[in-house]
Design a protein around this motif. Structure first.
Motif, mmCIF file in Angstrom:
data_model
loop_
_atom_site.group_PDB
_atom_site.id
_atom_site.type_symbol
_atom_site.label_atom_id
_atom_site.label_comp_id
_atom_site.label_asym_id
_atom_site.label_seq_id
_atom_site.Cartn_x
_atom_site.Cartn_y
_atom_site.Cartn_z
ATOM 1 N N THR A 201 0.855 -1.196 0.000
ATOM 2 C CA THR A 201 0.000 0.000 0.000
ATOM 3 C C THR A 201 0.884 1.236 0.000
ATOM 4 O OG1 THR A 201 -1.716 -1.168 1.242
ATOM 5 C CG2 THR A 201 -1.822 1.244 1.223
ATOM 6 N N ARG A 202 0.705 2.104 -0.978
ATOM 7 C CA ARG A 202 1.508 3.315 -1.102
ATOM 8 C C ARG A 202 0.812 4.467 -0.386
ATOM 9 N NH1 ARG A 202 5.807 1.425 -1.175
ATOM 10 N NH2 ARG A 202 6.645 3.507 -1.663
ATOM 11 N N VAL A 203 1.595 5.249 0.338
ATOM 12 C CA VAL A 203 1.052 6.312 1.189
ATOM 13 C C VAL A 203 1.744 7.631 0.888
ATOM 14 C CG1 VAL A 203 0.794 7.115 3.576
ATOM 15 C CG2 VAL A 203 0.450 4.693 3.029
ATOM 16 N N SER A 204 0.948 8.688 0.808
ATOM 17 C CA SER A 204 1.466 10.057 0.742
ATOM 18 C C SER A 204 0.806 10.859 1.853
ATOM 19 C CB SER A 204 1.155 10.708 -0.613
ATOM 20 O OG SER A 204 1.814 10.057 -1.670
ATOM 21 N N LEU A 205 1.602 11.601 2.611
ATOM 22 C CA LEU A 205 1.097 12.460 3.676
ATOM 23 C C LEU A 205 1.465 13.897 3.338
ATOM 24 C CD1 LEU A 205 2.092 10.294 6.786
ATOM 25 C CD2 LEU A 205 -0.067 10.286 5.509
ATOM 26 N N ILE A 206 0.456 14.785 3.382
ATOM 27 C CA ILE A 206 0.609 16.131 2.845
ATOM 28 C C ILE A 206 0.145 17.169 3.866
ATOM 29 C CG2 ILE A 206 -0.140 17.706 0.998
ATOM 30 C CD1 ILE A 206 -0.623 15.173 -0.717
ATOM 31 N N ALA A 207 0.930 18.221 4.030
ATOM 32 C CA ALA A 207 0.515 19.401 4.791
ATOM 33 C C ALA A 207 0.025 20.435 3.793
ATOM 34 C CB ALA A 207 1.681 19.945 5.612
ATOM 35 N N ASP A 208 -1.216 20.867 3.953
ATOM 36 C CA ASP A 208 -1.840 21.752 2.957
ATOM 37 C C ASP A 208 -2.509 22.935 3.651
ATOM 38 O OD1 ASP A 208 -3.237 22.966 0.932
ATOM 39 O OD2 ASP A 208 -3.983 21.100 0.056
ATOM 40 N N PRO A 209 -1.959 24.134 3.496
ATOM 41 C CA PRO A 209 -2.555 25.305 4.147
ATOM 42 C C PRO A 209 -3.879 25.737 3.535
ATOM 43 C CG PRO A 209 -0.766 25.980 2.711
ATOM 44 C CD PRO A 209 -0.750 24.483 2.724
ATOM 45 N N ASN A 210 -4.260 25.118 2.428
ATOM 46 C CA ASN A 210 -5.490 25.502 1.745
ATOM 47 C C ASN A 210 -6.697 24.661 2.161
ATOM 48 O OD1 ASN A 210 -4.151 27.476 -0.056
ATOM 49 N ND2 ASN A 210 -3.150 25.656 -0.877
ATOM 50 N N VAL A 211 -6.515 23.717 3.068
ATOM 51 C CA VAL A 211 -7.639 22.914 3.537
ATOM 52 C C VAL A 211 -7.888 23.209 5.014
ATOM 53 C CG1 VAL A 211 -7.150 21.098 1.853
ATOM 54 C CG2 VAL A 211 -6.224 20.898 4.170
ATOM 55 N N HIS A 212 -9.113 22.960 5.434
ATOM 56 C CA HIS A 212 -9.503 23.249 6.815
ATOM 57 C C HIS A 212 -10.105 22.018 7.485
ATOM 58 C CE1 HIS A 212 -8.719 27.488 6.046
ATOM 59 N NE2 HIS A 212 -9.407 27.358 4.918
ATOM 60 N N ALA A 213 -9.813 20.863 6.925
ATOM 61 C CA ALA A 213 -10.289 19.597 7.482
ATOM 62 C C ALA A 213 -9.228 18.542 7.199
ATOM 63 C CB ALA A 213 -11.625 19.199 6.859
ATOM 64 N N ASN A 214 -9.365 17.389 7.834
ATOM 65 C CA ASN A 214 -8.489 16.260 7.544
ATOM 66 C C ASN A 214 -9.103 15.473 6.395
ATOM 67 O OD1 ASN A 214 -7.007 17.115 9.731
ATOM 68 N ND2 ASN A 214 -7.845 15.575 11.119
ATOM 69 N N ILE A 215 -8.362 15.383 5.290
ATOM 70 C CA ILE A 215 -8.892 14.767 4.079
ATOM 71 C C ILE A 215 -8.174 13.449 3.829
ATOM 72 C CG2 ILE A 215 -9.245 15.038 1.592
ATOM 73 C CD1 ILE A 215 -9.312 18.066 2.074
ATOM 74 N N HIS A 216 -8.954 12.388 3.687
ATOM 75 C CA HIS A 216 -8.420 11.052 3.455
ATOM 76 C C HIS A 216 -8.929 10.555 2.102
ATOM 77 C CE1 HIS A 216 -7.394 10.999 7.746
ATOM 78 N NE2 HIS A 216 -8.625 11.427 7.964
ATOM 79 N N GLU A 217 -8.021 10.009 1.308
ATOM 80 C CA GLU A 217 -8.416 9.509 -0.014
ATOM 81 C C GLU A 217 -7.813 8.135 -0.258
ATOM 82 O OE1 GLU A 217 -8.571 12.094 -3.610
ATOM 83 O OE2 GLU A 217 -7.100 10.669 -4.401
ATOM 84 N N ILE A 218 -8.665 7.210 -0.699
ATOM 85 C CA ILE A 218 -8.216 5.887 -1.147
ATOM 86 C C ILE A 218 -8.428 5.803 -2.652
ATOM 87 C CG2 ILE A 218 -8.542 3.392 -0.948
ATOM 88 C CD1 ILE A 218 -10.024 3.904 1.693
ATOM 89 N N HIS A 219 -7.436 5.266 -3.345
ATOM 90 C CA HIS A 219 -7.619 4.949 -4.762
ATOM 91 C C HIS A 219 -7.143 3.517 -4.972
ATOM 92 C CE1 HIS A 219 -8.180 5.633 -9.023
ATOM 93 N NE2 HIS A 219 -7.035 5.003 -9.226
ATOM 94 N N ALA A 220 -7.985 2.710 -5.627
ATOM 95 C CA ALA A 220 -7.646 1.304 -5.845
ATOM 96 C C ALA A 220 -8.084 0.870 -7.228
ATOM 97 C CB ALA A 220 -8.314 0.421 -4.790
ATOM 98 N N THR A 221 -7.309 -0.034 -7.815
ATOM 99 C CA THR A 221 -7.676 -0.645 -9.094
ATOM 100 C C THR A 221 -7.521 -2.153 -8.972
ATOM 101 O OG1 THR A 221 -5.417 -0.487 -9.963
ATOM 102 C CG2 THR A 221 -6.894 1.368 -10.414
ATOM 103 N N GLY A 222 -8.356 -2.884 -9.711
ATOM 104 C CA GLY A 222 -8.287 -4.335 -9.671
ATOM 105 C C GLY A 222 -9.302 -4.962 -10.596
#
Length: 263
Positions: A201-222
């Motif tokens: 499972t590949r993970v990216s963690l990002i600090a973003d001053p343009n968001v005001h909530a904790n945003i979680h995204e899953i992308h999967a193919t199969g």
């Protein structure tokens, strides 16, 4: 009435304690660190029994709300005693030795360790897709810079100086994310367990001053097709570090212990 125990007395434990009467349950035990019994009573209610281990008290279910160390210290003993355990500390299972210890303890106790979905959804679809063949699963966690304070992100970025552009402070496997960000990567660990495992499972963690909530995204193919799931989550009022949905998911799982029909 369902008798519930908790490990810890922080924000999620307090949310659960307040919700239990509404789901036909009562808090009967708080497992705490040495010398923290009075603190737990102040946080959870004066009538709750406190102890430093499961001991003679035997709730119908225990909820681990104390982070990775709480699961390490108490999880196996609870499971061996035959008591179901719900945990939000999913990242701790990236440690293969702990994973095996908890598995064996649950088998001995003829019970189960239940993994709370925490701050993310879509895991049922991901787990179903695993029955076929999953080619790839990625998880991206995006928070305001302040949401990463107290984490290794501070060693990579000047979080206070991020005012315009988003910056990635971690890219790697879910196993490495869980090890390096034990207080922040439980969602990545949940995605890994539901899908293709910690190493794939590949993970990216990002600090973003343009968001005001904790945003979680899953992308999967199969074989099933393609899945993208995004949630923009709020935190608990008064606690910027704790996902509201993570606390709600624990209440839902406890309520399920009593349910005749349900998800």
């Amino acid at each position: 009435m369902l008798r519930v125990g908790v490990i810890g007395h922080g924000a999620i434990a307090q949310y659960l304690a307040a919700a239990l009467p509404g789901i036909g349950a009562e808090l009967v035990l708080a497992i705490t660190r040495p010398g923290r019994g009075e603190v737990a009573k102040n946080a959870l209610g004066p009538n709750v029994r406190t102890a430093e281990a499961l001991g003679l008290a035997r709730p119908d279910v225990v909820v681990d709300c104390a982070g990775h160390e709480g699961l390490r210290q108490h999880g196996a003993d609870i499971l061996r005693a035959g008591v179901p355990l719900i945990t939000v500390s999913i990242g701790a299972l990236s440690d293969d030795a702990l994973h095996q210890e908890l598995t064996k303890a649950a088998q001995v106790g003829r019970t189960a360790l239940h993994l709370s979905t925490g701050a993310i959804g879509g895991l049922d679809a991901l787990a179903s897709a695993r029955v076929g063949s999953l080619q790839s699963v990625t998880y991206t966690g995006r928070k305001p810079p302040a949401g990463w304070k107290g984490s290794p992100a501070e060693e990579v970025l000047d979080l206070d100086a991020l005012t315009a552009e988003a910056a990635t402070h971690f890219e790697g496997s879910a196993r490495d994310a869980a090890a390096q960000y034990p207080k922040n990567a439980n969602v990545a660990a949940a995605v890994a367990i539901a899908g293709v495992g910690f190493d794939n499972t590949r993970v990216s963690l990002i600090a973003d001053p343009n968001v005001h909530a904790n945003i979680h995204e899953i992308h999967a193919t199969g074989d099933f097709g393609e899945l993208t799931f995004t949630i923009s989550g709020k935190t608990l009022p008064g606690n910027a570090r704790t996902s509201a949905l993570a606390a709600m998911s624990v209440v839902k799982m406890v309520a399920g212990q009593n349910a005749a029909i349900g998800f």
